[in-house]
Design an enzyme around this catalytic site. Structure first.
Site, short mmCIF file in Angstrom:
data_model
loop_
_atom_site.label_atom_id
_atom_site.label_comp_id
_atom_site.label_asym_id
_atom_site.label_seq_id
_atom_site.Cartn_x
_atom_site.Cartn_y
_atom_site.Cartn_z
N HIS A 185 0.86 -1.18 0.00
CA HIS A 185 0.00 0.00 0.00
C HIS A 185 0.90 1.24 0.00
O HIS A 185 2.12 1.12 0.02
CB HIS A 185 -0.94 -0.01 1.20
CG HIS A 185 -0.27 0.11 2.53
ND1 HIS A 185 0.55 -0.87 3.04
CD2 HIS A 185 -0.30 1.10 3.47
CE1 HIS A 185 1.00 -0.51 4.23
NE2 HIS A 185 0.50 0.69 4.51
N HIS A 201 1.29 3.94 2.18
CA HIS A 201 1.71 4.71 3.33
C HIS A 201 3.23 4.86 3.28
O HIS A 201 3.95 3.95 2.84
CB HIS A 201 1.26 4.05 4.64
CG HIS A 201 -0.14 4.38 5.01
ND1 HIS A 201 -0.95 3.54 5.75
CD2 HIS A 201 -0.91 5.49 4.75
CE1 HIS A 201 -2.15 4.11 5.93
NE2 HIS A 201 -2.14 5.28 5.32
N ASP A 259 5.84 4.74 5.25
CA ASP A 259 6.82 3.82 5.82
C ASP A 259 6.99 2.57 4.98
O ASP A 259 7.89 1.75 5.24
CB ASP A 259 6.45 3.47 7.27
CG ASP A 259 5.04 2.93 7.43
OD1 ASP A 259 4.13 3.42 6.75
OD2 ASP A 259 4.84 2.02 8.26
N HIS A 260 6.17 2.41 3.95
CA HIS A 260 6.27 1.25 3.07
C HIS A 260 6.75 1.59 1.66
O HIS A 260 7.02 0.69 0.87
CB HIS A 260 4.91 0.55 2.97
CG HIS A 260 4.44 -0.02 4.27
ND1 HIS A 260 4.54 -1.36 4.59
CD2 HIS A 260 3.88 0.58 5.35
CE1 HIS A 260 4.07 -1.56 5.81
NE2 HIS A 260 3.66 -0.39 6.29
N HIS A 291 -7.17 -2.37 5.61
CA HIS A 291 -6.41 -1.30 6.22
C HIS A 291 -7.18 0.00 6.02
O HIS A 291 -8.31 0.01 5.51
CB HIS A 291 -5.01 -1.24 5.60
CG HIS A 291 -4.04 -0.38 6.34
ND1 HIS A 291 -3.98 -0.33 7.70
CD2 HIS A 291 -3.07 0.47 5.88
CE1 HIS A 291 -3.03 0.50 8.07
NE2 HIS A 291 -2.47 1.02 6.98
N ASP A 322 0.09 -4.10 6.67
CA ASP A 322 -0.90 -3.37 7.45
C ASP A 322 -2.33 -3.83 7.17
O ASP A 322 -2.86 -3.65 6.07
CB ASP A 322 -0.78 -1.87 7.16
CG ASP A 322 0.58 -1.33 7.53
OD1 ASP A 322 1.52 -2.13 7.69
OD2 ASP A 322 0.71 -0.10 7.66
N HIS A 379 7.25 -4.92 11.79
CA HIS A 379 6.44 -3.70 11.74
C HIS A 379 6.00 -3.29 13.15
O HIS A 379 4.82 -3.15 13.45
CB HIS A 379 5.22 -3.91 10.83
CG HIS A 379 4.55 -2.63 10.40
ND1 HIS A 379 3.58 -2.02 11.16
CD2 HIS A 379 4.69 -1.86 9.31
CE1 HIS A 379 3.15 -0.93 10.54
NE2 HIS A 379 3.83 -0.82 9.41
#
Length: 304
Positions: A63, A65, A67-68, A141, A208, A266
């Site tokens: 996805h 976000h 941090d990914h 998510h 997530d 994570h």
């Protein structure tokens, strides 16, 4: 160097810590190299782990976000800097196309590497080859998210004693595997007589998400399950509110799915005792539990 192993590049969640980089996971699977969710700093973590950009064959995003995915620009530009000769296939949720476009062209660079975009729109297989089948499932998510699953086809394990008894050796073993039967000394030897079924290996990557059908489908029978466990059970309400799992939930999923090795990752920066994640997961899961740390190398368990 193992032919099939997970190289952990980062294990933090929203914010990195002194010891945990943002997300990043490299799966070496024979000739395939799948880079999952490269967060900020992934390019440097790859250098520290000894993973060259030329090892990447697929870029797999769950996805969009930060941090990914905030490591995507550096990884993409490094592919061109190193003049990686083979195409790299990029899988990502189609709903985030505008974000992928921005990440891929975040700054000026001389693009020579070939990136083949394969946006994800639905559950099911997304690639097939000698490595097996790569498939995805939707997760639950706050934004659209997909998990990944790699499945090697089932095969057969040859039995040396039975082969010798049947008088089959050398190149004839390969012929028997390809053709299913072989004429030896006036009799027909079938593959089933000199081998036993061998289950293909399975890998699953779940980031997530809340608990949902997709989590269980991805984890089913996995030899190695990499799964987020952002929160501990004491914060289960927070986990559900923000679309995440707890370590206890991850352990329960692994137990019900028949997982062999569970890799937790994570982690929220609010926790400073990683052994608590192991304890919670192990209370529900009887198999191997790994609390991932940056730069860990985890072998895919050998075939049963």
């Amino acid at each position: 160097m193992a032919a099939r192993e997970l190289v952990v590049l980062g294990t933090a969640s929203q914010a990195p810590t002194r010891t945990r980089n943002h997300n990043g996971y490299f799966l070496r699977w024979d000739a395939e190299g799948l880079l999952f969710d490269p967060g900020e700093g992934t390019q440097r973590q790859m250098l520290r782990a000894g993973v060259p950009s030329s090892a990447i064959t697929r870029l797999c995003l769950s996805h969009f976000h930060g941090d990914h995915v905030l490591g995507v620009p550096g990884v993409v530009q490094r592919l061109s800097l190193d003049k990686v000769p083979h195409p790299v296939v990029a899988h990502y949720p189609a709903s985030g196309q505008v974000f992928f476009d921005r990440l891929r062209h975040a700054s000026v660079f001389h693009e020579v590497a070939e990136i083949q975009e394969r946006p994800l729109t639905a559950d099911g297989p997304i690639a097939e080859g000698s490595f097996g089948t790569l498939e995805v499932r939707r997760l639950d998510h706050l934004i659209e998210s997909f998990g990944y699953r790699l499945v090697e086809p089932d095969g057969r394990r040859m039995l040396p004693d039975e082969l010798a008894r049947a008088g089959i050796a050398g190149p004839d073993v390969g012929r028997l595997q390809r053709e299913g039967e072989l004429s030896v000394g006036g009799r027909t030897v079938r593959l089933e007589e000199v081998s036993v079924p061998r289950r293909g290996q399975r890998f699953a990557f779940v980031m997530d998400t809340r608990l949902c059908d997709g989590v269980h489908a991805l984890a089913d029978g996995a030899d190695l399950l990499v799964i987020e466990s952002t929160f501990l059970d004491e914060d289960a309400d927070l986990a559900h509110r923000y679309g995440h799992l707890t370590a206890a939930q991850a352990g329960a999923v692994a137990e019900s799915a028949g997982v062999r090795c569970l890799v937790l990752t994570h982690f929220s920066q609010r926790y400073v005792e990683p052994e608590r994640f192991r304890d919670e997961a192990a209370a529900a899961f009887g198999g191997d539990v790994v609390v991932a740390a940056d730069l860990d190398r985890i072998a895919v368990p050998s075939r049963r």
